[in-house]
Motif scaffolding. Structure first.
Motif, PDB file in Angstrom:
ATOM      1  N   THR A  46      76.413  -9.285  96.700  1.00  0.00           N
ATOM      2  CA  THR A  46      76.250  -9.988  97.975  1.00  0.00           C
ATOM      3  C   THR A  46      77.244 -11.130  98.155  1.00  0.00           C
ATOM      4  O   THR A  46      77.415 -11.615  99.268  1.00  0.00           O
ATOM      5  CB  THR A  46      74.815 -10.541  98.146  1.00  0.00           C
ATOM      6  OG1 THR A  46      74.558 -11.486  97.100  1.00  0.00           O
ATOM      7  CG2 THR A  46      73.791  -9.420  98.125  1.00  0.00           C
ATOM      8  N   VAL A  47      77.890 -11.551  97.085  1.00  0.00           N
ATOM      9  CA  VAL A  47      78.921 -12.581  97.181  1.00  0.00           C
ATOM     10  C   VAL A  47      80.258 -11.880  97.364  1.00  0.00           C
ATOM     11  O   VAL A  47      80.608 -10.975  96.605  1.00  0.00           O
ATOM     12  CB  VAL A  47      78.948 -13.458  95.907  1.00  0.00           C
ATOM     13  CG1 VAL A  47      80.098 -14.457  95.966  1.00  0.00           C
ATOM     14  CG2 VAL A  47      77.620 -14.176  95.715  1.00  0.00           C
ATOM     15  N   GLN A  48      80.994 -12.288  98.375  1.00  0.00           N
ATOM     16  CA  GLN A  48      82.322 -11.716  98.594  1.00  0.00           C
ATOM     17  C   GLN A  48      83.292 -12.418  97.661  1.00  0.00           C
ATOM     18  O   GLN A  48      83.398 -13.649  97.663  1.00  0.00           O
ATOM     19  CB  GLN A  48      82.754 -11.909 100.041  1.00  0.00           C
ATOM     20  CG  GLN A  48      84.113 -11.338 100.349  1.00  0.00           C
ATOM     21  CD  GLN A  48      84.537 -11.596 101.787  1.00  0.00           C
ATOM     22  OE1 GLN A  48      83.762 -12.013 102.625  1.00  0.00           O
ATOM     23  NE2 GLN A  48      85.800 -11.355 102.059  1.00  0.00           N
ATOM     24  N   ILE A  49      83.975 -11.634  96.821  1.00  0.00           N
ATOM     25  CA  ILE A  49      84.920 -12.197  95.858  1.00  0.00           C
ATOM     26  C   ILE A  49      86.287 -11.566  96.096  1.00  0.00           C
ATOM     27  O   ILE A  49      86.468 -10.367  95.910  1.00  0.00           O
ATOM     28  CB  ILE A  49      84.461 -11.950  94.414  1.00  0.00           C
ATOM     29  CG1 ILE A  49      83.039 -12.506  94.205  1.00  0.00           C
ATOM     30  CG2 ILE A  49      85.444 -12.590  93.429  1.00  0.00           C
ATOM     31  CD1 ILE A  49      82.420 -12.131  92.882  1.00  0.00           C
ATOM     32  N   GLU A  50      87.232 -12.380  96.530  1.00  0.00           N
ATOM     33  CA  GLU A  50      88.593 -11.913  96.772  1.00  0.00           C
ATOM     34  C   GLU A  50      89.464 -12.331  95.584  1.00  0.00           C
ATOM     35  O   GLU A  50      89.309 -13.432  95.055  1.00  0.00           O
ATOM     36  CB  GLU A  50      89.144 -12.528  98.048  1.00  0.00           C
ATOM     37  CG  GLU A  50      88.347 -12.142  99.294  1.00  0.00           C
ATOM     38  CD  GLU A  50      88.833 -12.891 100.507  1.00  0.00           C
ATOM     39  OE1 GLU A  50      90.006 -12.705 100.883  1.00  0.00           O
ATOM     40  OE2 GLU A  50      88.040 -13.680 101.058  1.00  0.00           O
ATOM     41  N   GLY A  51      90.341 -11.447  95.158  1.00  0.00           N
ATOM     42  CA  GLY A  51      91.219 -11.740  94.038  1.00  0.00           C
ATOM     43  C   GLY A  51      90.655 -11.296  92.702  1.00  0.00           C
ATOM     44  O   GLY A  51      91.224 -11.579  91.657  1.00  0.00           O
ATOM     45  N   HIS A  52      89.532 -10.607  92.737  1.00  0.00           N
ATOM     46  CA  HIS A  52      88.903 -10.096  91.513  1.00  0.00           C
ATOM     47  C   HIS A  52      88.853  -8.579  91.620  1.00  0.00           C
ATOM     48  O   HIS A  52      88.406  -8.076  92.631  1.00  0.00           O
ATOM     49  CB  HIS A  52      87.494 -10.677  91.373  1.00  0.00           C
ATOM     50  CG  HIS A  52      86.680 -10.103  90.259  1.00  0.00           C
ATOM     51  ND1 HIS A  52      87.093 -10.140  88.946  1.00  0.00           N
ATOM     52  CD2 HIS A  52      85.484  -9.474  90.251  1.00  0.00           C
ATOM     53  CE1 HIS A  52      86.172  -9.566  88.179  1.00  0.00           C
ATOM     54  NE2 HIS A  52      85.185  -9.152  88.961  1.00  0.00           N
ATOM     55  N   PRO A  53      89.353  -7.835  90.703  1.00  0.00           N
ATOM     56  CA  PRO A  53      89.768  -8.206  89.343  1.00  0.00           C
ATOM     57  C   PRO A  53      91.259  -8.473  89.159  1.00  0.00           C
ATOM     58  O   PRO A  53      91.676  -8.842  88.056  1.00  0.00           O
ATOM     59  CB  PRO A  53      89.349  -6.987  88.534  1.00  0.00           C
ATOM     60  CG  PRO A  53      89.572  -5.840  89.465  1.00  0.00           C
ATOM     61  CD  PRO A  53      89.230  -6.381  90.844  1.00  0.00           C
ATOM     62  N   GLU A  54      92.070  -8.326  90.205  1.00  0.00           N
ATOM     63  CA  GLU A  54      93.517  -8.405  89.995  1.00  0.00           C
ATOM     64  C   GLU A  54      94.003  -9.782  89.531  1.00  0.00           C
ATOM     65  O   GLU A  54      95.054  -9.880  88.902  1.00  0.00           O
ATOM     66  CB  GLU A  54      94.283  -7.963  91.252  1.00  0.00           C
ATOM     67  CG  GLU A  54      94.044  -8.809  92.470  1.00  0.00           C
ATOM     68  CD  GLU A  54      92.858  -8.392  93.327  1.00  0.00           C
ATOM     69  OE1 GLU A  54      92.816  -8.847  94.481  1.00  0.00           O
ATOM     70  OE2 GLU A  54      91.978  -7.641  92.872  1.00  0.00           O
ATOM     71  N   ASN A  55      93.268 -10.847  89.821  1.00  0.00           N
ATOM     72  CA  ASN A  55      93.687 -12.197  89.423  1.00  0.00           C
ATOM     73  C   ASN A  55      92.752 -12.842  88.412  1.00  0.00           C
ATOM     74  O   ASN A  55      92.756 -14.068  88.264  1.00  0.00           O
ATOM     75  CB  ASN A  55      93.786 -13.106  90.657  1.00  0.00           C
ATOM     76  CG  ASN A  55      94.850 -12.646  91.620  1.00  0.00           C
ATOM     77  OD1 ASN A  55      95.904 -12.181  91.214  1.00  0.00           O
ATOM     78  ND2 ASN A  55      94.576 -12.750  92.909  1.00  0.00           N
ATOM     79  N   THR A  56      91.936 -12.042  87.750  1.00  0.00           N
ATOM     80  CA  THR A  56      90.948 -12.609  86.832  1.00  0.00           C
ATOM     81  C   THR A  56      91.044 -11.992  85.442  1.00  0.00           C
ATOM     82  O   THR A  56      91.629 -10.925  85.251  1.00  0.00           O
ATOM     83  CB  THR A  56      89.510 -12.398  87.351  1.00  0.00           C
ATOM     84  OG1 THR A  56      89.240 -11.003  87.453  1.00  0.00           O
ATOM     85  CG2 THR A  56      89.289 -13.074  88.687  1.00  0.00           C
ATOM     86  N   SER A  57      90.455 -12.687  84.513  1.00  0.00           N
ATOM     87  CA  SER A  57      90.220 -12.147  83.179  1.00  0.00           C
ATOM     88  C   SER A  57      88.766 -12.459  82.850  1.00  0.00           C
ATOM     89  O   SER A  57      88.138 -13.305  83.492  1.00  0.00           O
ATOM     90  CB  SER A  57      91.179 -12.743  82.152  1.00  0.00           C
ATOM     91  OG  SER A  57      91.027 -14.132  82.073  1.00  0.00           O
ATOM     92  N   SER A  58      88.235 -11.747  81.876  1.00  0.00           N
ATOM     93  CA  SER A  58      86.817 -11.947  81.588  1.00  0.00           C
ATOM     94  C   SER A  58      86.581 -12.085  80.096  1.00  0.00           C
ATOM     95  O   SER A  58      87.424 -11.726  79.268  1.00  0.00           O
ATOM     96  CB  SER A  58      85.984 -10.797  82.162  1.00  0.00           C
ATOM     97  OG  SER A  58      86.374  -9.566  81.596  1.00  0.00           O
ATOM     98  N   TYR A  59      85.424 -12.614  79.788  1.00  0.00           N
ATOM     99  CA  TYR A  59      85.025 -12.853  78.412  1.00  0.00           C
ATOM    100  C   TYR A  59      83.615 -12.293  78.235  1.00  0.00           C
ATOM    101  O   TYR A  59      82.724 -12.598  79.019  1.00  0.00           O
ATOM    102  CB  TYR A  59      85.052 -14.359  78.131  1.00  0.00           C
ATOM    103  CG  TYR A  59      84.597 -14.739  76.757  1.00  0.00           C
ATOM    104  CD1 TYR A  59      85.341 -14.383  75.634  1.00  0.00           C
ATOM    105  CD2 TYR A  59      83.437 -15.474  76.567  1.00  0.00           C
ATOM    106  CE1 TYR A  59      84.937 -14.746  74.364  1.00  0.00           C
ATOM    107  CE2 TYR A  59      83.028 -15.849  75.303  1.00  0.00           C
ATOM    108  CZ  TYR A  59      83.783 -15.485  74.199  1.00  0.00           C
ATOM    109  OH  TYR A  59      83.379 -15.844  72.941  1.00  0.00           O
ATOM    110  N   VAL A  60      83.456 -11.461  77.226  1.00  0.00           N
ATOM    111  CA  VAL A  60      82.156 -10.857  76.925  1.00  0.00           C
ATOM    112  C   VAL A  60      81.771 -11.299  75.528  1.00  0.00           C
ATOM    113  O   VAL A  60      82.575 -11.227  74.593  1.00  0.00           O
ATOM    114  CB  VAL A  60      82.232  -9.311  77.007  1.00  0.00           C
ATOM    115  CG1 VAL A  60      80.908  -8.688  76.634  1.00  0.00           C
ATOM    116  CG2 VAL A  60      82.676  -8.878  78.394  1.00  0.00           C
TER     117      VAL A  60
END
Length: 121
Positions: A46-60
């Motif tokens: 429901t949250v609009q997220i622009e630039g994800h995943p092309e401009n992000t990195s993640s941590y698991v």
């Protein structure tokens, strides 16, 4: 700019909330205390997220059920999301990426994610 729109420091990741949050969580677990996040929860998608995943990195980490997402350029933690979202899944949005006025009406709950896994307020 609407109070419901926020971004990381450099603007590569932009978020738009579906509604103003009423509550947020300040957690002291090992990752949240380091990130300094103030988390508001929304139904996944429901949250609009622009630039994800092309401009992000993640941590698991930990039980490997969610990923913490940050901007690859400026490093700001923007949100976390479930790795395998199912029915009723939530994600958390870091309110510190929004104008401070958004937080004025938000009840901040303190969560002891380090030890007791309970709210302390």
């Amino acid at each position: 700019m609407s109070l419901l729109q926020g971004s990381c420091h450099c603007g590569a990741v932009r978020l738009t909330l579906p509604s103003a949050p009423e509550k947020a969580t300040k957690c002291n677990c090992s990752i949240c205390r380091r990130l300094g996040g103030l988390w508001a929860y929304y139904e996944f998608g429901t949250v609009q997220i622009e630039g994800h995943p092309e401009n992000t990195s993640s941590y698991v980490w930990g039980d490997k059920t969610l990923r913490t997402v940050r901007c690859s350029t400026c490093g700001c933690a923007t949100h976390w999301e479930p790795l395998a979202p199912g029915a009723g899944a939530k994600h958390g949005v870091n309110l510190n990426n929004f104008e401070p006025r958004l937080q004025e009406g938000v009840q901040v709950r303190r969560f002891d994610g380090a030890d007791t896994w309970t709210f302390t307020d």
